[in-house]
Design an enzyme around this catalytic site. Structure first.
Site, PDB file in Angstrom:
ATOM      1  N   GLU A  77      52.070  43.112  54.810  1.00 45.93           N
ATOM      2  CA  GLU A  77      52.810  42.889  56.059  1.00 45.93           C
ATOM      3  C   GLU A  77      52.050  41.927  56.966  1.00 45.93           C
ATOM      4  O   GLU A  77      50.866  42.123  57.215  1.00 45.93           O
ATOM      5  CB  GLU A  77      52.999  44.229  56.791  1.00 45.93           C
ATOM      6  CG  GLU A  77      53.602  44.122  58.186  1.00 45.93           C
ATOM      7  CD  GLU A  77      54.987  43.469  58.203  1.00 45.93           C
ATOM      8  OE1 GLU A  77      55.797  43.800  57.332  1.00 45.93           O
ATOM      9  OE2 GLU A  77      55.231  42.624  59.090  1.00 45.93           O
ATOM     10  N   ASP A 136      38.370  38.423  45.469  1.00 46.24           N
ATOM     11  CA  ASP A 136      38.238  36.951  45.457  1.00 46.24           C
ATOM     12  C   ASP A 136      36.931  36.465  46.062  1.00 46.24           C
ATOM     13  O   ASP A 136      36.551  35.321  45.839  1.00 46.24           O
ATOM     14  CB  ASP A 136      39.390  36.307  46.250  1.00 46.24           C
ATOM     15  CG  ASP A 136      40.753  36.748  45.741  1.00 46.24           C
ATOM     16  OD1 ASP A 136      41.737  36.621  46.483  1.00 46.24           O
ATOM     17  OD2 ASP A 136      40.816  37.257  44.602  1.00 46.24           O
ATOM     18  N   MET A 178      41.585  36.007  38.249  1.00 47.72           N
ATOM     19  CA  MET A 178      42.148  35.942  39.598  1.00 47.72           C
ATOM     20  C   MET A 178      41.165  35.274  40.563  1.00 47.72           C
ATOM     21  O   MET A 178      40.052  34.937  40.184  1.00 47.72           O
ATOM     22  CB  MET A 178      42.481  37.366  40.089  1.00 47.72           C
ATOM     23  CG  MET A 178      43.785  37.902  39.558  1.00 47.72           C
ATOM     24  SD  MET A 178      44.130  39.500  40.323  1.00 47.72           S
ATOM     25  CE  MET A 178      45.892  39.610  40.051  1.00 47.72           C
ATOM     26  N   ARG A 258      44.373  30.805  21.737  1.00 49.16           N
ATOM     27  CA  ARG A 258      45.123  31.942  22.282  1.00 49.16           C
ATOM     28  C   ARG A 258      44.721  32.172  23.740  1.00 49.16           C
ATOM     29  O   ARG A 258      43.628  31.794  24.136  1.00 49.16           O
ATOM     30  CB  ARG A 258      44.803  33.224  21.488  1.00 49.16           C
ATOM     31  CG  ARG A 258      45.321  33.206  20.057  1.00 49.16           C
ATOM     32  CD  ARG A 258      46.831  33.321  20.018  1.00 49.16           C
ATOM     33  NE  ARG A 258      47.353  33.418  18.659  1.00 49.16           N
ATOM     34  CZ  ARG A 258      47.656  32.371  17.898  1.00 49.16           C
ATOM     35  NH1 ARG A 258      47.437  31.131  18.378  1.00 49.16           N
ATOM     36  NH2 ARG A 258      48.148  32.520  16.679  1.00 49.16           N
ATOM     37  N   GLN A 266      41.863  43.475  36.936  1.00 48.38           N
ATOM     38  CA  GLN A 266      40.689  43.087  37.731  1.00 48.38           C
ATOM     39  C   GLN A 266      40.599  43.828  39.060  1.00 48.38           C
ATOM     40  O   GLN A 266      39.571  43.818  39.722  1.00 48.38           O
ATOM     41  CB  GLN A 266      40.735  41.578  37.997  1.00 48.38           C
ATOM     42  CG  GLN A 266      40.674  40.752  36.721  1.00 48.38           C
ATOM     43  CD  GLN A 266      41.112  39.312  36.929  1.00 48.38           C
ATOM     44  OE1 GLN A 266      40.300  38.454  37.217  1.00 48.38           O
ATOM     45  NE2 GLN A 266      42.403  39.038  36.762  1.00 48.38           N
TER      46      GLN A 266
HETATM   47  O1  F6P Z   1      43.667  38.672  46.792  1.00 44.72           O
HETATM   48  C1  F6P Z   1      43.506  39.400  45.618  1.00 44.72           C
HETATM   49  C2  F6P Z   1      44.503  38.955  44.601  1.00 44.72           C
HETATM   50  O2  F6P Z   1      44.354  39.725  43.458  1.00 44.72           O
HETATM   51  C3  F6P Z   1      44.381  37.484  44.216  1.00 44.72           C
HETATM   52  O3  F6P Z   1      43.284  37.229  43.366  1.00 44.72           O
HETATM   53  C4  F6P Z   1      45.721  37.268  43.589  1.00 44.72           C
HETATM   54  O4  F6P Z   1      46.084  35.902  43.534  1.00 44.72           O
HETATM   55  C5  F6P Z   1      46.631  38.048  44.537  1.00 44.72           C
HETATM   56  O5  F6P Z   1      45.832  39.097  45.072  1.00 44.72           O
HETATM   57  C6  F6P Z   1      47.851  38.642  43.888  1.00 44.72           C
HETATM   58  O6  F6P Z   1      48.684  39.097  44.949  1.00 44.72           O
HETATM   59  P1  F6P Z   1      49.686  40.340  44.751  1.00 44.72           P
HETATM   60  O7  F6P Z   1      48.858  41.576  44.647  1.00 44.72           O
HETATM   61  O8  F6P Z   1      50.512  40.310  46.019  1.00 44.72           O
HETATM   62  O9  F6P Z   1      50.470  40.056  43.514  1.00 44.72           O
END
Ligand code: F6P
Length: 342
Positions: A77, A136, A178, A258, A266
């Protein structure tokens, strides 16, 4: 007699291991050290808009140190995002509910978006403290966020596993990590997992160069290669980074390739010991700031020190991998391909 302080806590944005450790660090310090009243706010800022509060006491905070996810729930949000002319004034609602609840301060645990919202709420007159979290590791102002170390354990284990299957089949394996728009998790995972090619959003890459590097590896008798790519690298919109890179490599190198997209694995599971320690320290420090009415700050890690920076300065800025980061230089020295001309 000073009035007993009442604090609200919320977890917002993408979840990660360590959130409950942070909640526990805030709650137990507030209750034990300062006799504060502690209230959980459910689903991030949505809980402030909908007045969804959960009283937190010692019993409700026990047994959650090792628990993944967040007992409060989370959401993405964004109260200050305009969603149309008739949209309700969410910041106004939040202020009203904050006052009605009699909060002295709210602790906002989250990544860049959360800290940006926290900074804006501070400008609206709310007392807020930010705690940076995300796998991240890209929150400007702090050297590390909790969630990162736990994710690194998961990604490194995954890459270790790819080595054995790549070797058995003499394949090229591409794994997508990610990290949103930054390459911290990819760079650290790639180096910890022995990646041969590491591609991050901060560095332009050249497919011809990558393919030539992989052909040279094959010619020199290397039986397989591991490619670690960040989800946020430059690529066509509708396709994942791993799919795009795997197809281009198989086409260009002629070796069976692959892909693996690790995705939300993660973000799952129990926090690593280091994340438990970092999250707990962040939480405890946040409460000390509140006790001293030192509001409008985000807790940060600088070297071994836990400190704070004004949310005005931090305000959700992105922390990119600097192009002269020591790990990038070590990678080059090891002969790892970072996508540029070797
Ligand atoms: O910010 C953490 C994260 O996992 C990022 O690495 C990824 O791009 C994003 O959230 C994914 O967002 P959502 O959980 O909204 O799919």
């Amino acid at each position: 007699m000073t009035k007993r302080k009442k604090i609200g806590i919320l977890t917002a944005g993408g979840d990660c291991p360590g959130l409950n450790a942070a909640l526990r660090g805030v709650g137990k310090t507030a209750i034990t050290k300062y006799d504060m009243e502690v209230v959980g706010i459910s689903s991030g800022f949505l809980g402030l808009i909908n007045k969804e509060f959960i009283p937190l006491d010692e019993p409700s905070l026990s047994g959650i140190l090792t628990l993944g996810g967040t007992i409060l729930g989370t959401s993405r949000e964004k109260p200050f995002k305009k969603t149309g002319l008739l949209s309700i004034d969410k910041p106004k609602l939040i202020k009203e509910h904050y006052d009605e609840a009699g909060f002295d301060c709210i602790v906002c645990i989250g990544g860049n978006g959360t800290q940006r919202t926290a900074a804006l709420l501070a400008k609206e007159g709310l007392n807020v403290i930010g705690i940076p979290k995300t796998i991240d590791n890209d929150v400007w102002g702090t050297e590390q966020t909790f969630g990162f170390d736990s994710a690194l354990l998961i990604t490194t284990d995954a890459i270790d596993r790819l080595h054995t299957t790549a070797n058995s089949h003499k394949r090229i394996m591409v794994i997508e990590i990610m990290g949103h728009h930054t390459g911290w998790l990819t760079l650290y995972s790639g180096m910890a997992g022995g990646g041969d090619v590491i591609l991050i959003p901060e560095l332009e890459y050249d497919l011809k160069n990558i393919n030539q590097y992989l052909k040279n590896r094959a010619k020199s008798g290397k039986p397989y290669s591991i490619i670690v790519v960040a989800e946020g690298i430059k690529k066509p919109k509708k396709v994942s980074a791993a799919t795009f890179i795997a197809e281009k490599i198989e086409e260009g190198v002629g070796i069976e390739t692959r892909k693996t997209i690790l995705g939300y694995i993660q973000r799952g599971g129990s926090p690593s010991p280091m994340d438990r320690l970092l999250a707990t320290s962040f939480g405890a420090y946040a409460v000390d700031l509140i006790a001293n009415e030192n509001y409008g700050n985000m807790v940060i890690k600088k070297g071994e020190i836990i400190s704070h920076l004004s949310l005005d300065i931090v305000g959700g800025k992105l922390r990119l991998v600097p192009l002269d980061h020591p790990l990038l230089n070590k990678a080059r020295g090891l002969g790892v391909c970072l996508g540029q001309y070797q």
